[in-house]
Enzyme design. Structure first.
Site, PDB file in Angstrom:
ATOM      1  N   GLU A   1      34.126 -20.381   7.112  1.00 28.38           N
ATOM      2  CA  GLU A   1      33.762 -19.838   6.175  1.00 28.38           C
ATOM      3  C   GLU A   1      32.246 -19.686   5.348  1.00 28.38           C
ATOM      4  O   GLU A   1      32.535 -21.047   5.334  1.00 28.38           O
ATOM      5  CB  GLU A   1      34.349 -19.536   5.041  1.00 28.38           C
ATOM      6  CG  GLU A   1      36.175 -18.992   5.570  1.00 28.38           C
ATOM      7  CD  GLU A   1      36.380 -17.928   4.895  1.00 28.38           C
ATOM      8  OE1 GLU A   1      35.051 -17.547   3.701  1.00 28.38           O
ATOM      9  OE2 GLU A   1      37.461 -17.049   4.983  1.00 28.38           O
TER      10      GLU A   1
ATOM     11  N   HIS B   1      33.470 -10.754  10.600  1.00 28.38           N
ATOM     12  CA  HIS B   1      35.140 -10.570  10.415  1.00 28.38           C
ATOM     13  C   HIS B   1      35.444  -8.725  10.500  1.00 28.38           C
ATOM     14  O   HIS B   1      36.364  -8.556  10.121  1.00 28.38           O
ATOM     15  CB  HIS B   1      35.566 -10.428   9.078  1.00 28.38           C
ATOM     16  CG  HIS B   1      36.679 -11.813   8.292  1.00 28.38           C
ATOM     17  ND1 HIS B   1      37.317 -11.678   7.124  1.00 28.38           N
ATOM     18  CD2 HIS B   1      37.551 -10.667   9.117  1.00 28.38           C
ATOM     19  CE1 HIS B   1      38.751 -11.453   6.976  1.00 28.38           C
ATOM     20  NE2 HIS B   1      39.061 -11.036   8.233  1.00 28.38           N
TER      21      HIS B   1
ATOM     22  N   HIS C   1      32.895 -15.540   8.727  1.00 26.84           N
ATOM     23  CA  HIS C   1      32.989 -15.068   6.925  1.00 26.84           C
ATOM     24  C   HIS C   1      31.731 -15.120   5.162  1.00 26.84           C
ATOM     25  O   HIS C   1      31.657 -16.675   6.356  1.00 26.84           O
ATOM     26  CB  HIS C   1      34.422 -15.103   6.775  1.00 26.84           C
ATOM     27  CG  HIS C   1      35.119 -15.606   8.303  1.00 26.84           C
ATOM     28  ND1 HIS C   1      36.467 -14.600   8.171  1.00 26.84           N
ATOM     29  CD2 HIS C   1      35.703 -16.058   8.753  1.00 26.84           C
ATOM     30  CE1 HIS C   1      37.036 -14.446   8.828  1.00 26.84           C
ATOM     31  NE2 HIS C   1      36.543 -15.814  10.083  1.00 26.84           N
ATOM     32  N   TYR C   2      32.512 -14.612   5.105  1.00 23.99           N
ATOM     33  CA  TYR C   2      31.278 -15.368   3.396  1.00 23.99           C
ATOM     34  C   TYR C   2      33.189 -15.217   3.226  1.00 23.99           C
ATOM     35  O   TYR C   2      34.080 -14.906   3.274  1.00 23.99           O
ATOM     36  CB  TYR C   2      30.964 -14.443   3.137  1.00 23.99           C
ATOM     37  CG  TYR C   2      30.693 -12.647   2.068  1.00 23.99           C
ATOM     38  CD1 TYR C   2      31.825 -12.617   2.096  1.00 23.99           C
ATOM     39  CD2 TYR C   2      29.634 -11.255   2.994  1.00 23.99           C
ATOM     40  CE1 TYR C   2      32.711 -11.317   1.748  1.00 23.99           C
ATOM     41  CE2 TYR C   2      29.872 -10.718   2.422  1.00 23.99           C
ATOM     42  CZ  TYR C   2      30.848 -10.508   1.715  1.00 23.99           C
ATOM     43  OH  TYR C   2      31.999  -8.962   1.399  1.00 23.99           O
ATOM     44  N   THR C   3      32.913 -15.762   1.763  1.00 24.45           N
ATOM     45  CA  THR C   3      34.131 -16.726   1.367  1.00 24.45           C
ATOM     46  C   THR C   3      34.320 -15.255   0.242  1.00 24.45           C
ATOM     47  O   THR C   3      35.756 -14.989  -0.551  1.00 24.45           O
ATOM     48  CB  THR C   3      33.882 -17.380   0.727  1.00 24.45           C
ATOM     49  OG1 THR C   3      32.280 -17.732  -0.849  1.00 24.45           O
ATOM     50  CG2 THR C   3      33.423 -19.039   0.886  1.00 24.45           C
TER      51      THR C   3
ATOM     52  N   ASP D   1      32.274  -8.226   5.547  1.00 26.33           N
ATOM     53  CA  ASP D   1      31.344 -10.132   5.708  1.00 26.33           C
ATOM     54  C   ASP D   1      32.230 -10.201   7.097  1.00 26.33           C
ATOM     55  O   ASP D   1      32.384 -10.018   7.934  1.00 26.33           O
ATOM     56  CB  ASP D   1      32.868 -10.858   5.006  1.00 26.33           C
ATOM     57  CG  ASP D   1      34.625 -10.928   5.729  1.00 26.33           C
ATOM     58  OD1 ASP D   1      35.118 -10.290   5.726  1.00 26.33           O
ATOM     59  OD2 ASP D   1      34.593 -11.897   5.606  1.00 26.33           O
TER      60      ASP D   1
END
Length: 262
Positions: free
Chosen positions: A106, A148, A41-43, A158
């Protein structure tokens, strides 16, 4: 349940505990499911500190197992044996409770809302080392290292089309096939119906995407095509199943089927 004194991975500097986790549950309703999937994921938040605090706030009802800062510093938020709350409503290869069978990482990055800046070299190196360690210890197969966006097409985008999936595969993490060149010719897009669309849907389903095989190219299928492109054909993400996308998908399905029968 309290966290152990040291991180599960040697690539995590320390533990920064989140209260947001539970028991891993199997299809039989019993606890103790082993993770066999890794989700990246990215935040998607402009401030890294706020993103970390959100993942550790009981009000948020979200978390991940690991958090990777821009400088490559890694924290563990949830024990790997526990069910972190990172996947949300999702689907892959017939399963829907992906939190119970996955480990989530993340990566601090503001994402598409923040202009999708490049991940730092330090982040990529740290995330690759962490991912490789997780996959080796839990025997996670390459085809179950996912974005994700792969498990929640349309709802999530993401870690995005700038994430270096090829580099990860070269480093032993994830599935990759060189994308077919983008050329003109026949393509499939939203609004079309028929056997070619059904064949496309069947290939996506074989790879693992949650897609109905009904011969209708609707918004949901467009979202799946775009998610696939973000991961495996990053040069152009438009949700249109052109020859490049279809050929790349076919090659990945063949590669996955071969790996599963090996």
């Amino acid at each position: 349940m309290s966290l152990v004194a040291t991180p599960d991975s040697r690539f995590a500097a320390k533990i920064f505990p989140s209260p947001n986790h539970g028991e891993r549950m199997g299809a039989n309703g019993m606890s103790g499911r082993r993770p066999d999937m890794l989700i990246l994921h990215y935040t998607g938040m402009p401030d890294t500190g706020e993103a970390l605090q959100w993942l550790c706030n009981p009000v948020s009802q979200v978390s991940s197992h690991y958090f990777v800062f821009e400088n490559g510093h890694v924290l563990q938020l949830v024990p790997e044996e526990r069910r972190a709350w990172h996947a949300g409503a999702s689907h892959w290869a017939g399963e829907t409770d992906l939190n119970s069978c996955s480990i989530g990482i993340e990566i601090a990055n503001p994402g598409h809302p923040g202009g999708l800046p490049d991940f730092t070299a330090e982040q990529i190196a740290a995330t690759l080392n962490l991912s490789r360690d997780i996959c080796e210890r839990w025997a996670i197969p390459p085809e179950r290292v996912l974005a994700h966006s792969d498990i929640a097409p349309g709802r999530k985008i993401d870690p995005g089309e700038k994430f270096p999936w090829r580099h990860f595969a070269e480093g032993g993490v994830g599935l990759w096939s060189e994308p077919a060149p983008i050329r003109g010719g026949r393509f499939l897009a939203r609004g079309e119906r028929g056997q070619p669309v059904e064949a496309l849907q069947a290939m996506f389903a074989m790879l693992g995407y949650g897609v109905a095989v009904d011969g209708v190219f609707d918004q949901k299928l467009e979202d799946v095509v775009a998610a696939f492109q973000r991961h495996w054909r990053q040069e152009k993400v438009d949700g249109v199943a052109d020859a490049s996308t279809i050929t790349t998908l076919r090659d990945l399905v063949a590669q996955t089927r071969q790996a599963r029968t090996a």
